[in-house]
Structures are given as C-alpha cells and as structure tokens.
Design a protein around this motif. Structure first.
Motif, mmCIF file in Angstrom:
data_model
loop_
_atom_site.group_PDB
_atom_site.id
_atom_site.type_symbol
_atom_site.label_atom_id
_atom_site.label_comp_id
_atom_site.label_asym_id
_atom_site.label_seq_id
_atom_site.Cartn_x
_atom_site.Cartn_y
_atom_site.Cartn_z
ATOM 1 N N UNK A 1 0.836 -1.194 0.000
ATOM 2 C CA UNK A 1 0.000 0.000 0.000
ATOM 3 C C UNK A 1 0.871 1.243 0.000
ATOM 4 N N UNK A 2 0.306 2.346 -0.510
ATOM 5 C CA UNK A 2 1.085 3.571 -0.584
ATOM 6 C C UNK A 2 0.131 4.769 -0.644
ATOM 7 N N UNK A 3 0.715 5.969 -0.453
ATOM 8 C CA UNK A 3 -0.026 7.217 -0.546
ATOM 9 C C UNK A 3 0.381 7.945 -1.819
ATOM 10 N N UNK A 4 -0.575 8.654 -2.412
ATOM 11 C CA UNK A 4 -0.290 9.465 -3.588
ATOM 12 C C UNK A 4 -0.965 10.817 -3.443
ATOM 13 N N UNK A 5 -0.336 11.893 -3.967
ATOM 14 C CA UNK A 5 -0.993 13.210 -3.948
ATOM 15 C C UNK A 5 -2.280 13.200 -4.756
ATOM 16 N N UNK A 6 -3.157 14.131 -4.458
ATOM 17 C CA UNK A 6 -4.378 14.318 -5.232
ATOM 18 C C UNK A 6 -4.058 15.272 -6.383
ATOM 19 N N UNK A 7 -4.211 14.808 -7.597
ATOM 20 C CA UNK A 7 -3.937 15.610 -8.786
ATOM 21 C C UNK A 7 -5.157 15.558 -9.698
ATOM 22 N N UNK B 1 -5.376 13.923 -12.221
ATOM 23 C CA UNK B 1 -5.516 12.562 -12.722
ATOM 24 C C UNK B 1 -6.428 11.699 -11.835
ATOM 25 N N UNK B 2 -6.420 11.957 -10.539
ATOM 26 C CA UNK B 2 -7.198 11.101 -9.630
ATOM 27 C C UNK B 2 -8.220 11.874 -8.803
ATOM 28 N N UNK B 3 -8.422 13.154 -9.126
ATOM 29 C CA UNK B 3 -9.332 13.986 -8.341
ATOM 30 C C UNK B 3 -10.748 13.417 -8.332
ATOM 31 N N UNK C 1 -4.256 10.325 -1.258
ATOM 32 C CA UNK C 1 -5.094 9.163 -1.529
ATOM 33 C C UNK C 1 -4.386 7.916 -1.030
ATOM 34 N N UNK C 2 -5.140 6.995 -0.474
ATOM 35 C CA UNK C 2 -4.599 5.716 -0.009
ATOM 36 C C UNK C 2 -4.847 4.678 -1.098
ATOM 37 N N UNK C 3 -3.770 4.055 -1.550
ATOM 38 C CA UNK C 3 -3.872 3.085 -2.642
ATOM 39 C C UNK C 3 -3.468 1.694 -2.183
#
Length: 349
Positions: free
Chosen positions: A1-7, A9-11, A47-49
């Motif tokens: 699992x990992x975290x990603x910024x909100x952009x 692309x995934x808003x 975001x939690x992925x």
C-alpha cells in the motif's frame, strides 16, 4: 500500500469515495478536506492506494502556530472497509509525519460517538488527551506503546437512580469533583481507551459533569430495570472494539488508577479471561473481562452485575491481592457518604 498526492488525474476518483451511512455524521465529504487543504496548505491531502486501486483518503500536516502534527482526516471507502485498510493507511500517514522531525507530537481528533475511530487510533498507540471546544476528543500518540498492544477499554457504570441515597450519587462531590467524573478520570489515568460511561438517571446532568473529559457517553434507557442493563449497554456499545474491558462502578471513590493498572498487568501476564481484585481477603471491583467473556456479560439479567459470570468457573479468574480494604466500600446512603468523606479527610490529614 502507498499514498499518492491528489492531482487532476485522480481527483474525480477521490471525490467518488464515500463512507457508510452511519459514518456520514463523523466524516465530511472529501471535497471539504480538499478545500481546507487549499486554504491551509500546511495540511496535505493524500489518496490511499492498494496497488492501482484508491481505497481511501487521509490528510495530515503540522500546525504552523503550535508545531503540533495532526491527522485531520481519515476515511476508507465503504466498499473496502473491514479489510485493514484504515490501520494500514494510518500507519502510512504516521510514517510520513515522522519523516519531518521537529514536531511537538502527533494528534488526532474524533467525535465521542465514533467508537470505530477510537479503536483504530488506540490500536496504534493513541490515547485520549483532552477535548476540543466542540466536544471532539483529542488523542495523542504515546511513546512506548507497541502498535500491536491489546486494547483495554473501560466501562463505567453510572446510570442508577440511587433511590436509597435520595439524590443522584453520580453527582455527589468527592474531593472537589462529582463521583462520576472521579471514576472516569481514574480509568483515563490508568491508560484505558476508549472509556465508555453508561448514563441513565438524570443523564443530562451526569453528561454535563463529564464535560471536557475524552470519554464516550452511552445512554441506557432501561436503567430502572437494574444494573445488568447498564452492563449490557456498555458491553454492547463496545462490541469488537477492544480485546478486554475493565468494568468500574461509579460510586467507589477509593479505587485508584494504580489498582486498575495492576489488573491490566495481571491479564497481560496470565492471559486469564477474568481478573478481579481482592481487598484484604475479599473480592471486589473493578473487574477486567477479556473479549471472550463479552457474550456472557450480554446475557446477564436482573439487578446485579457480573457476579454470576465470575462464579460460573472460578478456575478462569485471576485474583490480584491488595492489603487496603477501602476500595470495597461504595456509597448507597447519605450516611455512607458522610462517613466515607470523613474517613477520606482523616486519611489525607
């Protein structure tokens, strides 16, 4: 699992995340958090992925004025709840905060009604530290608490009508504070979390006496049917949220945090499902029950506590001896109250 910024692309995927119907009162929509992050850039949304799948959202950062680190939002989409994503996402957020040293500790906030949040934060070492002006509980990450340490909650029984006393004994003054507040404070000082306080008679006044304490009120509308209803209400509200619970009475002012702490230590050392104190040779309260015993507590009836549960199989009860007999006493009548107040004053002097 990992975290990603909100952009960009995934808003939209982030905005589609939603919690269950029973959680909407506790968790604002992610659009609210994103707007807050825009206004307060010290707090970053992530975001939690799980692989390529977004399963949740978290927002954290350091308050520039207090230099306190906060996890201000945490949610898992309703479709993915119950699979450990909340705990995993929380650990990722803690790792990110710890990568920026110099803060003054890590805190979270949650509503008193949100027992699921209380359990999640307690499972990684957060313990109640106070409340905000709106009543939200603030918990702080405590050093030295292992992430996998069992959760020991408290159930404080404070719903009775106190007919023999003639007035609500939960509100009687004891050393400058109401008895019910003294009992809840004892549980908090012992490190128990979450702390549930079962209310019934004059529940509005009793709840007001607890104001400012990071506890979870539980209303028992059937309190007049006996103490067993309060025990059942507290254990039912706790559900699966703890590995064990210490049941405290709201009218035993000589029970201390040190006594509660020794019961917890005995449980962790022996693994016995029930741990009870023995004061000067006589068994008393409070009593610790492991989660395996909760179904039996939910089956008790009448105007009694868990006496029958303890008597059902004495071999599973670990007894912890204390020399002091004072914790045995409770307050049932005005004469009890005056006698015990005088005894406490003499002891202090």
């Amino acid at each position: 699992m990992h975290l990603e910024p909100i952009t960009h692309h995934n808003l939209h995927e982030c905005l589609r995340l939603h919690v269950g119907p029973g959680q909407q009162h506790f968790v604002p929509a992610n659009i609210v958090s994103l707007v807050q992050a825009y206004v307060e850039p010290a707090f970053v949304p992530r975001a939690i992925y799980d692989g390529d799948q977004m399963v949740g959202f978290v927002m954290y950062g350091r308050d520039p004025e207090s230099e306190q680190d906060w996890i201000v939002r945490m949610m898992i989409d309703a479709r993915y709840q119950g699979h450990g994503y909340g705990r995993a996402g929380l650990l990722l957020a803690l790792e990110a905060l710890r990568s920026h040293p110099g803060g003054r500790g890590i805190r979270v906030g949650y509503r008193p009604e949100d027992l699921e949040a209380a359990r999640l934060y307690a499972s990684v070492g957060f313990r109640p530290a106070g409340t905000l002006a709106d009543g939200e509980i603030v918990a702080e990450l405590r050093a030295g608490i292992a992430p996998a340490e069992p959760i020991v909650a408290a159930v404080v029984l404070a719903a009775g009508a106190a007919t023999r006393m003639g007035q609500p004994k939960q509100l009687l003054d004891w050393d400058g504070q109401p008895l019910v507040r003294q009992a809840a404070t004892t549980a908090l000082e012992a490190g128990l979390a979450p702390v549930l306080v079962v209310l019934g008679s004059v529940h509005t006044a009793v709840a007001a006496a607890l104001e400012g304490l990071p506890v979870h009120p539980v209303l028992n509308p059937s309190y007049a049917e006996g103490q067993s209803t309060s025990l059942r209400a507290g254990v039912a509200a706790l559900g699966h949220l703890a590995d064990a619970a210490v049941v405290l009475l709201g009218d035993q002012p000589f029970v201390t945090a040190a006594i509660v702490g020794r019961l917890v230590q005995a449980w962790r050392a022996t693994g016995r499902p029930i741990v009870a104190p023995v004061y000067a040779g006589q068994r008393g309260n409070p009593v610790l029950f492991a989660r395996a015993v909760f179904p039996e507590l939910l089956a008790v009836a009448g105007d009694q506590g868990a006496r029958a549960v303890l008597a059902a199989d004495r071999s599973r009860v670990e007894l912890v001896p204390f020399d002091d007999a004072r914790p045995l006493v409770d307050i049932d009548t005005p004469e009890d109250y005056e006698r015990l107040r005088q005894a406490a004053a003499s002891s202090t002097q």
